[in-house]
Enzyme design. Structure first.
Site, PDB file in Angstrom:
ATOM      1  N   HIS A  92       5.580  15.833  49.106  1.00  0.00           N
ATOM      2  CA  HIS A  92       4.770  14.926  48.286  1.00  0.00           C
ATOM      3  C   HIS A  92       5.512  13.642  47.950  1.00  0.00           C
ATOM      4  O   HIS A  92       4.917  12.685  47.460  1.00  0.00           O
ATOM      5  CB  HIS A  92       4.324  15.631  47.004  1.00  0.00           C
ATOM      6  CG  HIS A  92       5.446  15.967  46.052  1.00  0.00           C
ATOM      7  ND1 HIS A  92       6.622  16.534  46.449  1.00  0.00           N
ATOM      8  CD2 HIS A  92       5.550  15.824  44.706  1.00  0.00           C
ATOM      9  CE1 HIS A  92       7.406  16.724  45.404  1.00  0.00           C
ATOM     10  NE2 HIS A  92       6.778  16.302  44.334  1.00  0.00           N
ATOM     11  N   LYS A  93       6.818  13.600  48.220  1.00  0.00           N
ATOM     12  CA  LYS A  93       7.608  12.412  47.914  1.00  0.00           C
ATOM     13  C   LYS A  93       7.263  11.233  48.822  1.00  0.00           C
ATOM     14  O   LYS A  93       7.642  10.093  48.529  1.00  0.00           O
ATOM     15  CB  LYS A  93       9.102  12.738  48.011  1.00  0.00           C
ATOM     16  CG  LYS A  93       9.597  13.742  46.978  1.00  0.00           C
ATOM     17  CD  LYS A  93       9.455  13.232  45.559  1.00  0.00           C
ATOM     18  CE  LYS A  93      10.111  14.180  44.565  1.00  0.00           C
ATOM     19  NZ  LYS A  93      10.031  13.698  43.173  1.00  0.00           N
ATOM     20  N   ASP A  94       6.551  11.495  49.920  1.00  0.00           N
ATOM     21  CA  ASP A  94       6.102  10.383  50.762  1.00  0.00           C
ATOM     22  C   ASP A  94       5.190   9.451  49.976  1.00  0.00           C
ATOM     23  O   ASP A  94       5.229   8.229  50.127  1.00  0.00           O
ATOM     24  CB  ASP A  94       5.344  10.906  51.986  1.00  0.00           C
ATOM     25  CG  ASP A  94       6.269  11.514  53.032  1.00  0.00           C
ATOM     26  OD1 ASP A  94       7.501  11.416  52.857  1.00  0.00           O
ATOM     27  OD2 ASP A  94       5.763  12.077  54.012  1.00  0.00           O
TER      28      ASP A  94
END
Length: 495
Positions: A66-68
């Site tokens: 989810h860090k994208d």
């Protein structure tokens, strides 16, 4: 020809939909977000859970987490406000996933990047960060703050490099905004507004804060639950930090971006709960998610069972990252055995299933406690480097705990003469500094009842192994030569 009305008459259950036109994307960045929501099936039946649990598959983002979303928004926000200029260098302190995502976006957009990571950050993450062209620096301690922490290292790199931009995910207000404007909206739309409970962990706190805040605005009755590893202080502010193996979640402080007022209740999970559940997700649902995802789902299932939630209740669980970032860790059976997350019998069962073991091996009849090793001395956590210098000179390796004596008390770590000599000779620390600053916390104690034949794989990545004598509580260092001598003697008897 046969028209749609005719087909609908004879096949009423088939919904005639116009096929979506495939498209070509101009950039991989267009594929960040819009991750699928999947309903769990088999694992809920196995656990006797009646309510519905949906998982938001954030591990299906381009780099697997989810860090994208965060990296893309942080960089684009910095571009707009002018703090990141063309040709600039991106600096960040990270446990791995954010560094990987920032490196990914930097590569696409043409920026240089330098990532400061923790000692426990997986090899897979660091290799990928460098694969995207970023430089890597590793902190000395598995802690965020302090002179040897990852924050101090990133700040020093940023200060020494004029014109660089420090992403500062833990404090940057664009972090929770990312999830307030995207993740939450996707979840709401996918569930058509029907969500009773939302479960998410906290690293920087941006995801649970931003998503939770928006969902509460749209669904006032919803409950936002935080999931935190045992040892982290995020879910228990004021508590004592204790090292844990799950990555990308939990810290030794409460980040500024984690708004505790958004979270209705916190639940704690152990490393073993997280790893076991993540592996079960692969085997039962085919979902390749990381350890933190396992911890979050474990909390959700535990809550559903304890509260006997009925069929009409819906839980949404975020699965933050992919298991591919941990192939040498919780996916690896030797690693699990080494750190005590699986039993020897289970390890051997896994190995037998993949034909790794012959029917009989040298060492099958030997336990580690039968080997001759060196009993390690124990020093107190609050001692200085100078106070234990003489002991280190004689022993090379010492164990550390709160009492300085062999006991049931948990061992905090170990100190080596090599590490002490390094920091003193280079002037990085003085004899007056506490040994906590050079203490290694990434160590494991094997059971002395393990068979010698089982630990061969462990020695592929270790110079020695440590065992805890069940009778004396002392820690014993076993060298490869000690194992070889015993196997040699055993083999001679069989000739």
């Amino acid at each position: 020809g046969i028209n749609a009305e005719y087909m609908g008459y004879f096949f009423p259950r088939r919904k005639m939909e116009k096929k979506k036109k495939a498209r070509i994307y101009d950039s991989i960045l267009e594929l960040v977000g819009n991750t699928p929501m999947i309903r769990l099936n088999k694992i809920l039946k196995e656990e006797g859970v009646e309510c519905e649990i949906l998982v938001k598959c954030e591990f299906m983002n381009p780099t697997g987490s989810h860090k994208d979303r965060l990296a893309k928004n942080l960089i684009e926000t910095a571009e707009k406000d002018g703090s990141l200029k063309a040709g600039g260098t991106i600096i960040e302190a990270t446990s791995g996933n954010t560094g990987l995502s920032l490196s990914f976006v930097a590569a696409v957009k043409g920026y240089k990047a330098i990532m400061a990571v923790l000692p426990k950050t997986s090899q897979e993450k660091t290799d990928l960060i460098q694969g995207f062209g970023s430089d890597l620096v590793r902190a000395k301690a598995n802690a965020s703050k302090g002179p040897d922490g990852v924050f101090a290292l990133a700040e020093k790199v940023s200060k020494d490099l004029p014109g660089s931009w420090y992403a500062s995910q833990f404090m940057n207000p664009a972090n929770p905004v990312t999830h307030y404007t995207s993740t939450s909206e996707e979840i709401f739309d996918q569930c058509e507004g029907k969500i009773d409970y939302f479960f998410m962990s906290a690293g920087t706190g941006g995801t649970i804060t931003g998503t939770g805040r928006k969902l509460k605005e749209k669904i006032p009755a919803i409950k936002i639950f935080g999931c935190d590893p045992v040892g982290s202080v995020i879910g228990s502010p004021g508590g004592i930090f204790w090292p844990f193996k799950v990555e990308g979640v939990g810290y030794d402080f409460v980040p500024a971006n984690c708004d505790l007022k958004v979270i209705d209740e916190w639940f704690k999970f152990y490393d073993k709960d997280a790893f076991d559940t993540a592996r079960r997700l692969m085997k039962t649902e085919g979902l390749m998610c990381g350890g933190s995802a396992g911890g979050i789902l474990w909390c959700a299932i535990d809550y559903a069972k304890k509260n006997k939630l009925p069929k009409d209740k819906r839980l949404v669980v975020v699965l933050p990252d992919t298991c591919r970032n941990y192939l040498t860790k919780y996916i690896n059976n030797e690693w699990l055995l080494e750190y005590g997350f699986i039993t020897e019998d289970l390890y051997r069962k896994y190995a037998m299933e993949t034909s790794l073991f012959p029917e009989k091996r040298y060492g099958d009849d030997l336990q580690l406690k039968e080997l001759t090793g060196k009993v390690l001395k124990v020093v107190k956590l609050d001692q200085t480097i100078g106070e234990i210098w003489k002991t280190l000179k004689e022993e090379n390796v010492v164990m550390v705990n709160a009492t300085g004596e062999a006991s049931e008390d948990s061992y905090k770590g170990l100190v080596t003469s090599k590490d002490a000599l390094s920091v003193i000779s280079t002037g990085k620390l003085s004899f007056k500094d506490k040994i906590e600053k050079i203490m290694k916390t990434d160590f494991c104690l094997l059971s002395d009842t393990l068979k010698v034949s089982t630990v061969g794989k462990v020695l592929e990545t270790r110079e020695y192994i440590l065992i805890k004598n069940t009778a004396t509580k002392m820690i014993v260092l076993i060298s490869p030569s000690s194992i070889m001598e015993k196997l040699e003697a055993t083999a001679a008897k069989q000739i």
